[in-house]
Scaffold this motif. Structure first.
Motif, PDB file in Angstrom:
ATOM      1  N   MET A 141      70.984  -2.720  50.353  1.00  0.00           N
ATOM      2  CA  MET A 141      70.064  -1.641  50.047  1.00  0.00           C
ATOM      3  C   MET A 141      69.741  -0.897  51.335  1.00  0.00           C
ATOM      4  O   MET A 141      69.407  -1.500  52.343  1.00  0.00           O
ATOM      5  CB  MET A 141      68.786  -2.211  49.429  1.00  0.00           C
ATOM      6  N   ILE A 142      69.845   0.428  51.293  1.00  0.00           N
ATOM      7  CA  ILE A 142      69.503   1.269  52.435  1.00  0.00           C
ATOM      8  C   ILE A 142      68.420   2.245  51.987  1.00  0.00           C
ATOM      9  O   ILE A 142      68.530   2.866  50.928  1.00  0.00           O
ATOM     10  CB  ILE A 142      70.733   2.032  52.951  1.00  0.00           C
ATOM     11  N   ILE A 143      67.375   2.351  52.795  1.00  0.00           N
ATOM     12  CA  ILE A 143      66.290   3.287  52.499  1.00  0.00           C
ATOM     13  C   ILE A 143      66.000   4.125  53.740  1.00  0.00           C
ATOM     14  O   ILE A 143      66.242   3.686  54.866  1.00  0.00           O
ATOM     15  CB  ILE A 143      65.006   2.575  52.024  1.00  0.00           C
ATOM     16  N   GLU A 144      65.512   5.314  53.520  1.00  0.00           N
ATOM     17  CA  GLU A 144      65.081   6.188  54.606  1.00  0.00           C
ATOM     18  C   GLU A 144      63.702   6.732  54.274  1.00  0.00           C
ATOM     19  O   GLU A 144      63.411   7.009  53.107  1.00  0.00           O
ATOM     20  CB  GLU A 144      66.080   7.327  54.802  1.00  0.00           C
ATOM     21  N   PHE A 145      62.879   6.866  55.298  1.00  0.00           N
ATOM     22  CA  PHE A 145      61.531   7.388  55.076  1.00  0.00           C
ATOM     23  C   PHE A 145      60.958   7.951  56.374  1.00  0.00           C
ATOM     24  O   PHE A 145      61.430   7.643  57.461  1.00  0.00           O
ATOM     25  CB  PHE A 145      60.597   6.303  54.513  1.00  0.00           C
ATOM     26  N   ASP A 146      59.960   8.790  56.215  1.00  0.00           N
ATOM     27  CA  ASP A 146      59.182   9.306  57.344  1.00  0.00           C
ATOM     28  C   ASP A 146      57.853   8.572  57.365  1.00  0.00           C
ATOM     29  O   ASP A 146      57.245   8.344  56.315  1.00  0.00           O
ATOM     30  CB  ASP A 146      58.928  10.810  57.184  1.00  0.00           C
ATOM     31  N   GLY A 147      57.432   8.203  58.548  1.00  0.00           N
ATOM     32  CA  GLY A 147      56.170   7.480  58.687  1.00  0.00           C
ATOM     33  C   GLY A 147      55.419   7.925  59.924  1.00  0.00           C
ATOM     34  O   GLY A 147      55.762   8.923  60.558  1.00  0.00           O
ATOM     35  N   GLU A 148      54.394   7.158  60.241  1.00  0.00           N
ATOM     36  CA  GLU A 148      53.567   7.421  61.413  1.00  0.00           C
ATOM     37  C   GLU A 148      53.498   6.142  62.240  1.00  0.00           C
ATOM     38  O   GLU A 148      53.351   5.043  61.702  1.00  0.00           O
ATOM     39  CB  GLU A 148      52.157   7.822  60.973  1.00  0.00           C
ATOM     40  N   THR A 206      61.008   8.878  61.873  1.00  0.00           N
ATOM     41  CA  THR A 206      61.926   8.855  60.740  1.00  0.00           C
ATOM     42  C   THR A 206      62.750   7.590  60.869  1.00  0.00           C
ATOM     43  O   THR A 206      63.343   7.326  61.926  1.00  0.00           O
ATOM     44  CB  THR A 206      62.833  10.102  60.726  1.00  0.00           C
ATOM     45  N   VAL A 207      62.778   6.784  59.790  1.00  0.00           N
ATOM     46  CA  VAL A 207      63.374   5.453  59.831  1.00  0.00           C
ATOM     47  C   VAL A 207      64.464   5.324  58.771  1.00  0.00           C
ATOM     48  O   VAL A 207      64.303   5.811  57.645  1.00  0.00           O
ATOM     49  CB  VAL A 207      62.292   4.373  59.569  1.00  0.00           C
ATOM     50  N   ARG A 208      65.520   4.638  59.149  1.00  0.00           N
ATOM     51  CA  ARG A 208      66.564   4.208  58.198  1.00  0.00           C
ATOM     52  C   ARG A 208      66.591   2.693  58.268  1.00  0.00           C
ATOM     53  O   ARG A 208      66.734   2.131  59.339  1.00  0.00           O
ATOM     54  CB  ARG A 208      67.917   4.783  58.594  1.00  0.00           C
ATOM     55  N   LEU A 209      66.417   2.045  57.107  1.00  0.00           N
ATOM     56  CA  LEU A 209      66.440   0.583  57.039  1.00  0.00           C
ATOM     57  C   LEU A 209      67.565   0.123  56.129  1.00  0.00           C
ATOM     58  O   LEU A 209      67.706   0.632  55.014  1.00  0.00           O
ATOM     59  CB  LEU A 209      65.136   0.032  56.460  1.00  0.00           C
ATOM     60  N   ARG A 213      68.231  -4.101  59.332  1.00  0.00           N
ATOM     61  CA  ARG A 213      68.792  -3.358  60.461  1.00  0.00           C
ATOM     62  C   ARG A 213      68.082  -2.012  60.426  1.00  0.00           C
ATOM     63  O   ARG A 213      68.126  -1.309  59.417  1.00  0.00           O
ATOM     64  CB  ARG A 213      70.300  -3.180  60.327  1.00  0.00           C
ATOM     65  N   ALA A 214      67.401  -1.685  61.512  1.00  0.00           N
ATOM     66  CA  ALA A 214      66.605  -0.467  61.577  1.00  0.00           C
ATOM     67  C   ALA A 214      67.274   0.556  62.486  1.00  0.00           C
ATOM     68  O   ALA A 214      67.913   0.193  63.473  1.00  0.00           O
ATOM     69  CB  ALA A 214      65.205  -0.783  62.100  1.00  0.00           C
ATOM     70  N   ARG A 215      67.078   1.828  62.135  1.00  0.00           N
ATOM     71  CA  ARG A 215      67.553   2.917  62.986  1.00  0.00           C
ATOM     72  C   ARG A 215      66.470   3.979  63.073  1.00  0.00           C
ATOM     73  O   ARG A 215      65.929   4.412  62.059  1.00  0.00           O
ATOM     74  CB  ARG A 215      68.818   3.538  62.436  1.00  0.00           C
ATOM     75  N   VAL A 216      66.170   4.358  64.302  1.00  0.00           N
ATOM     76  CA  VAL A 216      65.266   5.466  64.590  1.00  0.00           C
ATOM     77  C   VAL A 216      65.993   6.332  65.608  1.00  0.00           C
ATOM     78  O   VAL A 216      66.304   5.856  66.705  1.00  0.00           O
ATOM     79  CB  VAL A 216      63.911   4.979  65.154  1.00  0.00           C
ATOM     80  N   GLY A 217      66.309   7.547  65.239  1.00  0.00           N
ATOM     81  CA  GLY A 217      67.063   8.407  66.140  1.00  0.00           C
ATOM     82  C   GLY A 217      68.394   7.756  66.487  1.00  0.00           C
ATOM     83  O   GLY A 217      69.132   7.327  65.608  1.00  0.00           O
ATOM     84  N   GLY A 218      68.673   7.621  67.775  1.00  0.00           N
ATOM     85  CA  GLY A 218      69.908   6.985  68.226  1.00  0.00           C
ATOM     86  C   GLY A 218      69.773   5.498  68.479  1.00  0.00           C
ATOM     87  O   GLY A 218      70.723   4.850  68.919  1.00  0.00           O
ATOM     88  N   SER A 219      68.600   4.923  68.215  1.00  0.00           N
ATOM     89  CA  SER A 219      68.353   3.497  68.462  1.00  0.00           C
ATOM     90  C   SER A 219      68.537   2.697  67.184  1.00  0.00           C
ATOM     91  O   SER A 219      68.008   3.068  66.136  1.00  0.00           O
ATOM     92  CB  SER A 219      66.923   3.277  68.978  1.00  0.00           C
TER      93      SER A 219
END
Length: 99
Positions: free
Chosen positions: A1-8, A91-94, A49-55
């Motif tokens: 499962m892959i999810i993307e969301f915007d957070g603070e 902005t996160v991709r999990l 596995r998390a992704r934020v920008g290029g990290s």
């Protein structure tokens, strides 16, 4: 499962000297993650596995007491590399690895 969301980005405020920062997975996405069959892990954590920008990094998300959402820890190396600040947007991709 892959999810993307915007957070603070927020600082864990249980202690004044805390240097732990997190973002919350939205409640509806947290509910979808909770429904994935998987073995129980400590504290109800879920490997991701998390992704934020290029990290990108492997970590766990944890249930947040009272909110019903999971929280993603944002380590200092990621905050620095991606210019994340307390109260700022993220902005996160999990990718959920458990299940």
């Amino acid at each position: 499962m892959i999810i993307e969301f915007d957070g603070e980005v927020f600082r864990w405020d249980a202690r004044e000297d805390s240097s732990w920062f997190f973002t919350s997975v939205p409640p509806e996405l947290s509910e979808e993650i909770r429904e994935i069959p998987r073995p129980y892990r400590g504290f109800g954590s879920v490997r991701v596995r998390a992704r934020v920008g290029g990290s990108e990094w492997t970590t766990s998300i944890f249930p947040s007491s009272g909110s019903g959402s999971y929280v993603l820890p944002l380590k200092k190396a990621v905050r620095t590399a991606e210019d994340l600040i307390d109260g700022g947007p993220v902005t996160v991709r999990l990718e959920v690895l458990d299940g």
